[in-house]
Every structure is written in structure tokens, then in C-alpha cells.
Design a protein around this motif. Structure first.
Motif, PDB file in Angstrom:
ATOM      1  N   ILE A  46      -3.877   6.737  -9.165  1.00  0.00           N
ATOM      2  CA  ILE A  46      -3.589   5.803  -8.075  1.00  0.00           C
ATOM      3  C   ILE A  46      -4.127   6.395  -6.775  1.00  0.00           C
ATOM      4  O   ILE A  46      -3.742   7.490  -6.377  1.00  0.00           O
ATOM      5  N   GLN A  47      -5.035   5.671  -6.145  1.00  0.00           N
ATOM      6  CA  GLN A  47      -5.624   6.091  -4.876  1.00  0.00           C
ATOM      7  C   GLN A  47      -5.007   5.263  -3.754  1.00  0.00           C
ATOM      8  O   GLN A  47      -5.060   4.038  -3.793  1.00  0.00           O
ATOM      9  N   LEU A  48      -4.441   5.925  -2.768  1.00  0.00           N
ATOM     10  CA  LEU A  48      -3.833   5.238  -1.630  1.00  0.00           C
ATOM     11  C   LEU A  48      -4.679   5.469  -0.386  1.00  0.00           C
ATOM     12  O   LEU A  48      -5.110   6.586  -0.128  1.00  0.00           O
ATOM     13  N   ASN A  49      -4.898   4.401   0.363  1.00  0.00           N
ATOM     14  CA  ASN A  49      -5.704   4.491   1.581  1.00  0.00           C
ATOM     15  C   ASN A  49      -4.905   4.114   2.821  1.00  0.00           C
ATOM     16  O   ASN A  49      -5.425   3.486   3.724  1.00  0.00           O
ATOM     17  N   GLY A  50      -3.637   4.464   2.840  1.00  0.00           N
ATOM     18  CA  GLY A  50      -2.831   4.181   4.015  1.00  0.00           C
ATOM     19  C   GLY A  50      -1.643   3.300   3.704  1.00  0.00           C
ATOM     20  O   GLY A  50      -1.356   2.957   2.558  1.00  0.00           O
ATOM     21  N   LYS A  51      -0.963   2.923   4.768  1.00  0.00           N
ATOM     22  CA  LYS A  51       0.280   2.167   4.667  1.00  0.00           C
ATOM     23  C   LYS A  51       0.093   0.810   3.990  1.00  0.00           C
ATOM     24  O   LYS A  51       0.983   0.311   3.316  1.00  0.00           O
ATOM     25  N   SER A  52      -1.084   0.227   4.123  1.00  0.00           N
ATOM     26  CA  SER A  52      -1.329  -1.102   3.553  1.00  0.00           C
ATOM     27  C   SER A  52      -1.363  -1.092   2.020  1.00  0.00           C
ATOM     28  O   SER A  52      -1.253  -2.141   1.391  1.00  0.00           O
ATOM     29  N   ASP A  53      -1.498   0.073   1.408  1.00  0.00           N
ATOM     30  CA  ASP A  53      -1.521   0.179  -0.057  1.00  0.00           C
ATOM     31  C   ASP A  53      -0.135   0.423  -0.648  1.00  0.00           C
ATOM     32  O   ASP A  53      -0.015   0.918  -1.760  1.00  0.00           O
ATOM     33  N   TYR A  54       0.907   0.047   0.073  1.00  0.00           N
ATOM     34  CA  TYR A  54       2.264   0.333  -0.389  1.00  0.00           C
ATOM     35  C   TYR A  54       2.589  -0.358  -1.717  1.00  0.00           C
ATOM     36  O   TYR A  54       3.458   0.095  -2.455  1.00  0.00           O
ATOM     37  N   LYS A  55       1.894  -1.428  -2.048  1.00  0.00           N
ATOM     38  CA  LYS A  55       2.172  -2.129  -3.308  1.00  0.00           C
ATOM     39  C   LYS A  55       1.740  -1.316  -4.524  1.00  0.00           C
ATOM     40  O   LYS A  55       2.183  -1.579  -5.635  1.00  0.00           O
ATOM     41  N   LYS A  56       0.885  -0.317  -4.325  1.00  0.00           N
ATOM     42  CA  LYS A  56       0.455   0.551  -5.426  1.00  0.00           C
ATOM     43  C   LYS A  56       1.459   1.668  -5.711  1.00  0.00           C
ATOM     44  O   LYS A  56       1.388   2.303  -6.752  1.00  0.00           O
ATOM     45  N   VAL A  57       2.382   1.918  -4.783  1.00  0.00           N
ATOM     46  CA  VAL A  57       3.371   2.982  -4.960  1.00  0.00           C
ATOM     47  C   VAL A  57       4.334   2.575  -6.072  1.00  0.00           C
ATOM     48  O   VAL A  57       4.825   1.454  -6.105  1.00  0.00           O
ATOM     49  N   VAL A  58       4.591   3.506  -6.991  1.00  0.00           N
ATOM     50  CA  VAL A  58       5.424   3.236  -8.159  1.00  0.00           C
ATOM     51  C   VAL A  58       6.801   3.872  -7.964  1.00  0.00           C
ATOM     52  O   VAL A  58       6.901   5.041  -7.600  1.00  0.00           O
ATOM     53  N   VAL A  59       7.838   3.085  -8.211  1.00  0.00           N
ATOM     54  CA  VAL A  59       9.210   3.593  -8.147  1.00  0.00           C
ATOM     55  C   VAL A  59       9.591   4.078  -9.546  1.00  0.00           C
ATOM     56  O   VAL A  59       9.534   3.317 -10.510  1.00  0.00           O
TER      57      VAL A  59
END
Length: 159
Positions: free
Chosen positions: A79-92
């Protein structure tokens, strides 16, 4: 005849004990294992010369290579995150699903709910706020420790 039987027994026993798979983790580490199964976001395996069943998070494992057939299987994509806008990729995740991931800190936040907001809506918005904070720090995984009003807290994990 007896020697032939012993030779076949040794051959079959060796193949059962032999390392059959190799795990390649997202951080580049490799492990020789005997693969058992994947279930509930976990990979179950045993180490060579051991019968103790161990687990590792499916999200920590990039690839599973079968040594005998030169076959490989992708377990999870990085999972590559490019900032706050990619919060939907964060897994709980739950705490037991983080084996193999590295804890990189704890994030806290405050979410003041609006009057008349339902508890479910508050919980969803609190989770969203924690995911945004994790994405901002570049962490793809969180374990929610507290989702109470005025006390949002989560542990963040990386590869």
C-alpha cells in the motif's frame, strides 16, 4: 528388500520435512517456511525442524514462493500512501493481525460530534479522522485503541 524399504522411507520423510515455501515480506526480508494456510488476514506456517504453528499478517507478506514447483503467489500488494487524501487506503486491523508489521507510534485526535449525531456516525467519523492522520504520517495500518468522544487513539503500523 529391507534396504530398499529404508531408502524409500528416508526419501519420503525428507520430502515431508524439507522447506517447501519461501515468504518474501514487503520490507525485503525472506523466510524459509512450511506453508499451512491463509485465513482471517493471517498466514499460518511452521519453521523448518519445528512443529509449532506460527502466524504472520497477510499484509506483511508480499509473495509466497513454492520451492519445489518454482511457483509464486502474490499474497498482498504494498500500500503506497501519498498524503492525507489517501486515507481510504489505510487498513484498520485488530491487534493480533499486526504480526510482522512494525509499530511506528500512536496517533491521537479530537472529534467533537455535532448535536444529534448518532453513535454509529460518530464512530465512523472518528475512524475516518484516525485514518487521515495515519495517511498523513505515511502509515498504512492502524489499530484503534480508543474511539471515545474527545479521546480518539490508534496505534500506527508500517512495513
Amino acid at each position: 528388500m529391507k534396504n530398499l524399504f529404508i531408502a524409500f522411507t528416508i526419501l519420503f520423510t525428507t520430502s515431508l520435512i524439507a522447506q517447501t515455501h519461501q515468504i518474501i515480506k514487503h520490507d525485503g526480508e525472506t523466510m524459509d517456511i512450511n506453508f499451512i494456510k491463509t485465513a482471517n488476514n493471517l498466514v499460518y506456517y511452521t519453521l523448518p525442524q519445528s512443529v509449532e504453528e506460527k502466524t504472520i499478517s497477510q499484509y506483511a507478506v508480499a509473495q509466497l514462493n513454492e520451492k519445489s514447483k518454482s511457483d509464486s503467489k502474490i499474497i498482498s500488494e504494498k500500500i503506497q500512501l501519498n498524503g492525507k487524501s489517501d486515507y481510504k487506503k489505510v487498513v484498520v486491523l485488530k491487534k493480533h493481525q499486526t504480526i510482522g508489521l512494525k509499530e511506528s507510534g500512536i496517533i491521537t485526535s479530537f472529534y467533537g460530534g455535532t448535536k444529534g449525531e448518532s453513535p454509529l456516525s460518530f464512530s465512523d467519523n472518528g475512524e475516518k479522522r484516525l485514518k487521515q492522520n495515519a495517511a498523513l504520517k505515511g502509515s498504512a495500518f492502524i489499530v484503534i485503541l480508543s474511539n471515545k468522544p474527545k479521546d480518539l487513539k490508534a496505534a500506527i503500523y508500517t512495513y
